[in-house]
Design an enzyme around this catalytic site. Structure first.
Site, PDB file in Angstrom:
ATOM      1  N   SER A   1     -14.811 -69.371 -13.463  1.00  0.00           N
ATOM      2  CA  SER A   1     -14.377 -70.759 -13.618  1.00  0.00           C
ATOM      3  C   SER A   1     -14.557 -71.518 -12.295  1.00  0.00           C
ATOM      4  O   SER A   1     -15.676 -71.617 -11.815  1.00  0.00           O
ATOM      5  CB  SER A   1     -12.920 -70.750 -14.122  1.00  0.00           C
ATOM      6  OG  SER A   1     -12.512 -72.031 -14.467  1.00  0.00           O
TER       7      SER A   1
ATOM      8  N   HIS B   1     -12.535 -69.985 -22.721  1.00  0.00           N
ATOM      9  CA  HIS B   1     -12.719 -70.043 -21.269  1.00  0.00           C
ATOM     10  C   HIS B   1     -12.293 -68.730 -20.598  1.00  0.00           C
ATOM     11  O   HIS B   1     -12.784 -68.408 -19.522  1.00  0.00           O
ATOM     12  CB  HIS B   1     -11.927 -71.224 -20.699  1.00  0.00           C
ATOM     13  CG  HIS B   1     -12.358 -71.603 -19.317  1.00  0.00           C
ATOM     14  ND1 HIS B   1     -13.628 -72.071 -19.032  1.00  0.00           N
ATOM     15  CD2 HIS B   1     -11.702 -71.563 -18.125  1.00  0.00           C
ATOM     16  CE1 HIS B   1     -13.720 -72.314 -17.727  1.00  0.00           C
ATOM     17  NE2 HIS B   1     -12.564 -72.008 -17.156  1.00  0.00           N
TER      18      HIS B   1
ATOM     19  N   ASP C   1     -15.754 -72.408 -25.505  1.00  0.00           N
ATOM     20  CA  ASP C   1     -15.060 -72.784 -24.269  1.00  0.00           C
ATOM     21  C   ASP C   1     -14.678 -74.268 -24.322  1.00  0.00           C
ATOM     22  O   ASP C   1     -15.549 -75.134 -24.389  1.00  0.00           O
ATOM     23  CB  ASP C   1     -16.000 -72.517 -23.082  1.00  0.00           C
ATOM     24  CG  ASP C   1     -15.287 -72.630 -21.745  1.00  0.00           C
ATOM     25  OD1 ASP C   1     -14.316 -73.398 -21.649  1.00  0.00           O
ATOM     26  OD2 ASP C   1     -15.725 -71.961 -20.793  1.00  0.00           O
TER      27      ASP C   1
HETATM   28  C1  MLT Z   1     -13.436 -76.617 -12.130  1.00  0.00           C
HETATM   29  O1  MLT Z   1     -12.633 -77.495 -11.904  1.00  0.00           O
HETATM   30  O2  MLT Z   1     -14.049 -75.995 -11.269  1.00  0.00           O
HETATM   31  C2  MLT Z   1     -13.655 -76.316 -13.570  1.00  0.00           C
HETATM   32  O3  MLT Z   1     -13.165 -77.337 -14.352  1.00  0.00           O
HETATM   33  C3  MLT Z   1     -13.053 -75.044 -13.969  1.00  0.00           C
HETATM   34  C4  MLT Z   1     -11.603 -74.998 -13.675  1.00  0.00           C
HETATM   35  O4  MLT Z   1     -10.795 -75.449 -14.496  1.00  0.00           O
HETATM   36  O5  MLT Z   1     -11.235 -74.485 -12.634  1.00  0.00           O
END
Ligand code: MLT
Length: 208
Positions: A105, A186, A155
């Site tokens: 992520s 996710h 996701d």
């Molecule tokens: C991010 O902010 O890098 C992406 O949206 C994934 C997350 O939720 O961390």
């Protein structure tokens, strides 16, 4: 633990010849989060796991975002360079080679930014649930650099267009990309772990 520029955990390798992993957690995680994942996907590999230095409502991240999915790209660039400097420090402090990043992520997104901005820092990267962190990455040569991207077909956080934009950027830069969509959202599943382990086993070490 050596006193380096990021709070981190380091586990020395026990299996000779295994590439170190750079474990990069998701939003709200920390340096302990992905250690079990690292041990599972690359048994015996040295594990280097920093904590992101940005706090969003108390939750650690690797760069600032303006809202969900909308990134502060100037911050992405700055933080990727900070992380690259940390990896260099860790390489000399612990006597390890350039690592393969395993990022989840937000951690996958900073790993993608590292590939685009400081490609020599990483021997490769497994990007789990990644988006494109930079809308206009610089021209970069990722020839032969092994990259795995695993996206979830359900996701709710990663828009498919952003994952394909990143895949396109990596391919145009010459990366050796393995791109797979797995059933799921996710969160990581057993399938992600099994595919990451197989990819690491299949991927020959590349000189960096
Ligand atoms: C991010 O902010 O890098 C992406 O949206 C994934 C997350 O939720 O961390």
């Amino acid at each position: 633990m050596a006193n380096l520029s990021f709070l981190h955990r380091y586990e020395p390798g026990t299996a000779p010849g295994r590439r170190p992993l750079l474990l990069l957690h998701g939003t709200g995680g920390d340096e302990t989060d992905l250690l079990p994942v690292g041990r599972l996907v690359a048994p015996g590999a040295p594990l280097l796991s920093p904590r992101g230095q940005v706090l969003e409502h108390g939750m650690p991240r690797f760069f600032r975002r303006l809202s969900e999915g909308v990134f502060d790209e100037a911050d992405v660039r700055r933080r990727a360079l900070d992380l690259a400097a940390f990896v260099q420090e860790a390489k000399s402090a612990y006597g390890i080679e350039s690592p393969v990043a395993v990022g989840f992520s937000n951690g996958a997104n900073i790993a993608a930014a590292l590939l685009m901005l400081q490609p020599e820092i990483l021997a490769g990267a497994a990007l789990l649930r990644a988006m494109a962190p930079l809308s206009n990455p610089p021209d970069v040569d990722l020839s032969g650099k092994p990259v795995l991207m695993l996206s979830g077909n359900l996701d709710p956080i990663v828009p498919p267009a952003s994952a394909s934009a990143l895949a396109g950027q990596l391919e145009r830069a010459g990366a050796t990309l393995r791109l797979q969509t797995v059933p799921g959202g996710h969160g990581l599943t057993q399938t992600d772990l099994a595919l990451t382990q197989r990819w690491l086993d299949d991927t020959p070490d590349v000189p960096v």
